[in-house]
Design an enzyme around this catalytic site. Sequence first.
Site, PDB file in Angstrom:
ATOM      1  N   TYR A  61       0.676  -1.238   0.156  1.00  0.00           N
ATOM      2  CA  TYR A  61       0.183   0.074  -0.002  1.00  0.00           C
ATOM      3  C   TYR A  61       0.958   1.278   0.003  1.00  0.00           C
ATOM      4  CZ  TYR A  61      -3.750   3.097   1.371  1.00  0.00           C
ATOM      5  OH  TYR A  61      -4.970   4.164   1.420  1.00  0.00           O
ATOM      6  N   SER A 117       1.609  -7.633   2.093  1.00  0.00           N
ATOM      7  CA  SER A 117       0.458  -6.741   2.502  1.00  0.00           C
ATOM      8  C   SER A 117      -0.410  -6.090   1.579  1.00  0.00           C
ATOM      9  CB  SER A 117       1.501  -5.372   2.985  1.00  0.00           C
ATOM     10  OG  SER A 117       0.586  -4.526   3.869  1.00  0.00           O
ATOM     11  N   GLN A 118      -0.677  -5.154   1.040  1.00  0.00           N
ATOM     12  CA  GLN A 118      -1.702  -4.981  -0.016  1.00  0.00           C
ATOM     13  C   GLN A 118      -1.265  -5.823  -1.135  1.00  0.00           C
ATOM     14  OE1 GLN A 118      -3.147  -0.823  -1.976  1.00  0.00           O
ATOM     15  NE2 GLN A 118      -1.307  -1.532  -3.287  1.00  0.00           N
ATOM     16  N   ASP A 157       1.801  -8.489  14.411  1.00  0.00           N
ATOM     17  CA  ASP A 157       1.447  -7.288  13.092  1.00  0.00           C
ATOM     18  C   ASP A 157       0.073  -6.777  13.531  1.00  0.00           C
ATOM     19  OD1 ASP A 157       0.979  -6.208  10.934  1.00  0.00           O
ATOM     20  OD2 ASP A 157       1.166  -8.035   9.611  1.00  0.00           O
ATOM     21  N   HIS A 166       4.685  -6.047  11.133  1.00  0.00           N
ATOM     22  CA  HIS A 166       4.170  -6.201   9.676  1.00  0.00           C
ATOM     23  C   HIS A 166       5.329  -6.573   8.776  1.00  0.00           C
ATOM     24  CE1 HIS A 166       1.422  -5.933   6.566  1.00  0.00           C
ATOM     25  NE2 HIS A 166       1.801  -4.751   6.214  1.00  0.00           N
TER      26      HIS A 166
END
Lengths: 324, 324, 324, 324, 324, 324
Positions: free
Chosen positions: C92, C188-189, C274, C303
């Site tokens: 992201y 992640s994204q 996370d 994360h």
Amino acid sequence: MPFFDLSLDELQKYLPPRQEPSDFDNFWNNTLQEARAIPINARFEPIDFGLRNVETYDVTFKGYGGQDIKGWLLKPKGQNGKIPCVVEFIGYGGGRGFPIDWLTWSSAGYIHLVMDTRGQGSSFLKGDTPDDPDAAIDPQFPGFMTRGILSPTTYYYRRVFTDAVRAVEVAKQYPDVDSDKIIVTGGSQGGGITLAVAGLVPDVFAAMPDVPFLCHYRRATEITDSAPYIEISKYCAVHRDKVDQVFSTLSYFDGVNFAARAKCPALFSVGLMDEVCPPSTVFAAYNHYAGPKEIRVYTYNHHEGGGNYQTLEKIKFLHNLLDE
Amino acid sequence: MPFFDLSLDELQKYLPPRQEPSDFDNFWNNTLQEARAIPINARFEPIDFGLRNVETYDVTFKGYGGQDIKGWLLKPKGQNGKIPCVVEFIGYGGGRGFPIDWLTWSSAGYIHLVMDTRGQGSSFLKGDTPDDPDAAIDPQFPGFMTRGILSPTTYYYRRVFTDAVRAVEVAKQYPDVDSDKIIVTGGSQGGGITLAVAGLVPDVFAAMPDVPFLCHYRRATEITDSAPYIEISKYCAVHRDKVDQVFSTLSYFDGVNFAARAKCPALFSVGLMDEVCPPSTVFAAYNHYAGPKEIRVYTYNHHEGGGNYQTLEKIKFLHNLLDE
Amino acid sequence: MPFFDLSLDELQKYLPPRQEPSDFDNFWNNTLQEARAIPINARFEPIDFGLRNVETYDVTFKGYGGQDIKGWLLKPKGQNGKIPCVVEFIGYGGGRGFPIDWLTWSSAGYIHLVMDTRGQGSSFLKGDTPDDPDAAIDPQFPGFMTRGILSPTTYYYRRVFTDAVRAVEVAKQYPDVDSDKIIVTGGSQGGGITLAVAGLVPDVFAAMPDVPFLCHYRRATEITDSAPYIEISKYCAVHRDKVDQVFSTLSYFDGVNFAARAKCPALFSVGLMDEVCPPSTVFAAYNHYAGPKEIRVYTYNHHEGGGNYQTLEKIKFLHNLLDE
Amino acid sequence: MPFFDLSLDELQKYLPPRQEPSDFDNFWNNTLQEARAIPINARFEPIDFGLRNVETYDVTFKGYGGQDIKGWLLKPKGQNGKIPCVVEFIGYGGGRGFPIDWLTWSSAGYIHLVMDTRGQGSSFLKGDTPDDPDAAIDPQFPGFMTRGILSPTTYYYRRVFTDAVRAVEVAKQYPDVDSDKIIVTGGSQGGGITLAVAGLVPDVFAAMPDVPFLCHYRRATEITDSAPYIEISKYCAVHRDKVDQVFSTLSYFDGVNFAARAKCPALFSVGLMDEVCPPSTVFAAYNHYAGPKEIRVYTYNHHEGGGNYQTLEKIKFLHNLLDE
Amino acid sequence: MPFFDLSLDELQKYLPPRQEPSDFDNFWNNTLQEARAIPINARFEPIDFGLRNVETYDVTFKGYGGQDIKGWLLKPKGQNGKIPCVVEFIGYGGGRGFPIDWLTWSSAGYIHLVMDTRGQGSSFLKGDTPDDPDAAIDPQFPGFMTRGILSPTTYYYRRVFTDAVRAVEVAKQYPDVDSDKIIVTGGSQGGGITLAVAGLVPDVFAAMPDVPFLCHYRRATEITDSAPYIEISKYCAVHRDKVDQVFSTLSYFDGVNFAARAKCPALFSVGLMDEVCPPSTVFAAYNHYAGPKEIRVYTYNHHEGGGNYQTLEKIKFLHNLLDE
Amino acid sequence: MPFFDLSLDELQKYLPPRQEPSDFDNFWNNTLQEARAIPINARFEPIDFGLRNVETYDVTFKGYGGQDIKGWLLKPKGQNGKIPCVVEFIGYGGGRGFPIDWLTWSSAGYIHLVMDTRGQGSSFLKGDTPDDPDAAIDPQFPGFMTRGILSPTTYYYRRVFTDAVRAVEVAKQYPDVDSDKIIVTGGSQGGGITLAVAGLVPDVFAAMPDVPFLCHYRRATEITDSAPYIEISKYCAVHRDKVDQVFSTLSYFDGVNFAARAKCPALFSVGLMDEVCPPSTVFAAYNHYAGPKEIRVYTYNHHEGGGNYQTLEKIKFLHNLLDE
């Protein structure tokens, strides 16, 4: 974690036992009796801040100990006859500011009395009312939460709640006010004071506490470290030997106990992510509230709660209640 | 350090050279001409939020690109005849909210038009107006400051400032408004838009920008890392090869340049500890402002500036100006 | 608290009911059909950034709505014949940056296609692909999470996921690629997009989502206040009346629902501390994942997850899978 | 304030007097002589992390005190003949990690030697090299900046800089390396070590320090309180009587003094908003640098500096230098 | 949340299984035997800091590995005969400072020996004792928690605990000390060392650990991210493959295991809001403590615990114990 | 920036004009005269906290307005004859705590009187003395800095400074005290009170203010936003119309003005990185100090200043002064 308190399901059923001293009613009866022994001497002086559609008055009356308490009264210019009056109490740290800070209820067609909170009014809105304790002030943590906290007699909110009860009496006296239609409201500390008044004044017409503060103190100090509850925790962290005494005093000032005595219809609001006034402390008061009641729940909100969405709810609630 | 910018003495004399593209006026003339080619089609629909002392209207009109822009119009109930109108622009991130968010000017006896800011209105007050760029949006830093920033043609504030110019035209059209008495105002981003309108609309009656944003961008990014100017810095931190292009675009939208074209009387305000809109960026606009002007300086204030002390100043300023 | 979510034991069994609209498959079939109606027009232009051991190409293809999507393709210089291709999606806020930002898979002997994320690429790695919505963008919270969130049709990720499906088709077309061996991955994204593609493209060879975002949205907003999930919460905090609508839209974009449709072998990773993509949201997707699967659990990681320990795991996983 | 240091104009002229002990050269000659008295015993063991387009070796050699220092060597698979070699030093707190953490230079066609930093490698990338002081370690502030700081003889960076000089000698020994073409580089601490090597090893081919740390210590501690310079300040805050002694030690390890001895071409980079390695400390070294030099200035960047924009600059710089 | 750990009820019953290696006692027997093989060579040099009512001595003795450990000894001037001695260990990061930092116990009439903590003493109180590991120090996270953590043999606290056992032996040797009356105490890290000594030295007279650190490590890392436990977590976050090895080492140094071996009367203290040494880690040690024991619980306190309220408790506890 | 104030060179010459009201001396003469009109009634009650080497007394005396002020007196047990006495004032927020909080001066051979600060003592050390204003307290910002700030007559520090002058008179009365040898000291607020006493009591023997607070208020509010000076700024931010009045009051309480009246030898200390009591505010007082004076400068220290290094300096300074 945003949802740091009980789940909504649990909150709706959350009815913790009340910590209530046996002389609770006595204490308040005596306190109010003493206050009422002094003539209230309400004064309403017209004052011009350039608001051409609202009449504005600088209000002064005798509150706790016969001390002068300030306020504003706003009256919508067009309205005639006896008008319901909303009495509003202010959030922690704020004072009455100026009339332009309080335009909602006159715009909605109500008379509006805003009570200054003694000693406060130097953190956001300016205040004009000194706090005048009966006696010297014991060492306290900065703020108002622990001023005089070692005894219910000297505790700061004894004075504030008495002022608030008197403010309702002031409103009733104002010529254009329909004295059967006094509504009390306020957010945060103002909501806590609202609950106190609802519990102490039997004939209030309605109460609208938003995200009320001053409820269920002990749990509050255990699940949040936000101001202003933190002032109590900080005090207890230093005065390690006075924890019980502190909470004994606070039991005389707990919104939960006032709620259990209230009779008028009430509209509450709560933010499920509110770490200033955690939802379980609000629901503790709500679930103990003895009158007819509704609550608006704002899932993704912190202490701002419903904001003006809730103001609209309150206007609707009041219009409905008055039209019934 | 609270005083992180120039000293008050220096501020009062601070007149930095303007970064102004040679086709600045051309750019804006063309932009407005295009917008005006589309009929404004202003609609005022009565809407009831329970405000019994104010008439409230849901406003819609054609702004930049003929897109629908929302707003509220509030009219004090008692007032008759042609009334001056205050057109207000909103701070960054906010939308028009509800009419109860905007009660000052109707309470003070003015008609009040509040313009929604396209795309904004999800950070504090809700908004209802989409942003409709002409073309695809280049990669941008979250927020609105860098939307379309690689060209003045696509830059977000081209659309917003055009909407704002149109909002003034809407106000003039409203039947009860005295069209010679349009006043523009707003705080922060609203102050920046106010300056833009004051520079672009010659016949505005007065401008009251508070702690204006959108001025002297380059210096702003060099002395503050607060939002929202930081969005520009963050963008430049990633797109290291586009710094000049960014500031070339911004020169078309700099309040300093609009100020230099304004003619109407203005009342500014500034907070000397404001790290959101640093005082030197405000004084840069103020000192370049070409019309009659005053500024209220709040020494110990940050971006909240004068708060309602300043609102009172504005009411007084306006009453005086209109009574002259 | 570092372990703010469920315990590992609970996580391994965590299978929350899926929030899935009845027309989920329909929605996506129609969306992809529309996209595929436009020829993909993939272009691979050699570009020189001084990498003498890797062939680098600037990629352009038609994604959602026929809009141009950028990417990089890297090919290890020494390799010959048909080569498997790793298609990577980005975290992201980032864009495709430069080829030197993506050297792992070519060094490991794979062709590597990196897809730019439309509109993003101004927070860490620069992006080059505009976002071009079909219609005006409703007010949104800064960022991409709430762009168009009031309807699945206008929601931002509808465009992104469609781009991603098309990127796989681009990879298959590249002459040197073994079109049966397309692997999707991202963190992640990028992990969330990986899951979407795994659910939407039946013949993907393998999926390797790391610490995937875009899963189990409601729970995410309830247990974390970290960016970017917080964008949804902030939006809901302002648009208090649109919470249900928001989550209705998001149900079309939930990695949990895509996981339940995926068939290819998958390697997940998760960090138990996370707070950006909480472990329960990752395990919700993992436990619903319908294909063969493994997960690497990093106990003391936030994360960043497994970092390059996980990259090594992925290389091993892929070498093994391809050698079988 | 983002621009907390001197202005760019001032920076370009900033040439503070050097704090340089009279036996600086002696100290380092003796130190290196002692180290070289022990055979370097460089070992290159092939190791497989699945990188099929790069040859990877686990490197071990004798550094300061004959202690074993680890590293990675990466060789692009396709390249033949004698190849230039980039020797890289690592930022503070990191270790050599894995070969996949270091793919730029092999992808660009160079042999790449990455030196582990003794004792470090537990903050982001893992390290594998112990630190072995000659004597007991005096009380130190957590971190490496004050380990042995009471004397140049025991100071931690004496060992590290010696290791780094030896690493260059290792690179020269590697069969495929063109020993006239050793380039040193690194960011932050790696940049500081780069400068030390450039000052200590006359025949290095080029130096590319990015946002170098370990320069102009005293000023650094006076204008920034960011890690890691803060470690020195914290130490001095406790050992109030040892401030002079501390800076006397540091004068033997100041990049400014090494820069003044360097001869090879250098490419520096700096972020004007870098509060970790403030621009004036970087320019102090740059302006004292005695060889041909260039610097890339990143206006809106903090300690990330030019990021991969700068990597591209470095590749270009090196290709050009080698092609001349 | 202030109460982030178990409730007081749960804490009082909290008796987690001990992670104890089978050779725990062996390990410590051997370690101490080796240390004792070297003559302790305690030296007490009078030193004048202007304290005219206290005799002050600079103490040196042979600790772990025969290395010189520093300390202070304070003797109240008026007292005669054999006097009980309090041996104190210091909190994390601090050193012995000056005698004026340690006036409580001499003022209370006790001899007081304060042991310097090797390597520490650069974070608040200065220290004077180097740490001298047997071998090179593996990469470590800044601080002392992970120095040598890959084996119990090289772990930092092996050296510290051995020093502490020796310090008790030093106290016994001092001519004016009643060697049957050695009391050990300390807060935080000092409390952890106190527990270790209580477990390793059978004839200590009493132990008074306050808010002890170094207990129940694994749980600590899971429920707090405060320093210094976080050092372990950070190390594990980087060295992802060494988590088990780390906790295997720590099992030799866990206050819980030492507590289970202690026999002397103990007075503990704990803060229920302590996020540095979470209450469950303290109660784990307390509940496993094998001797007679009391604990003072401070409800509203964080890591400061009982502060000087607790010091008064300790003085009372000791006076009582000695008067029995 | 660590060095946020003037450079040391500038500080040493920094002699800003004094803001001093013309009736400054009058005001204080009257204030003290009134206080002295009430008999001081000092009581010293033995109290046992288990300190066997120190005599401890609970002290009570009549301070401002005849109100009871508490304190501790500690007397070293061995000492005989007339002994000099150190009178100590406490830092902001703290109270007298317990005698064990104050062991330095009795251990050094002095009698030690510690004065409780009225109203304070709930932030770190507990206090036992109420504050008893003459009149109601105007709205104030939480804390003590703005209590009664609208007039010198009602200002909080009028009461505190008067108490402090009285405390010196108490010390003189104590039988074992050498009444010509009263030394005043304190850190931060205690340092500010020390300066006030030095300026108001001509025959004090010596003054030792450390990092004194309550000096050069206006500049303080302009260069620091740390507590407690921030309380003044916050008050001014709300009461925007009372800024001049505030600083007019404060001019009666400025350490700079007291310093200019002091005659006794003084030892100051200052931390060059002190953002609580910025160095220029300390040097303003120091440079105006009218008696013989020395200052210890701690370069790398914040508000902790010299810590116990400075305590040692004070002991030495006093021993020397007394031995002359």
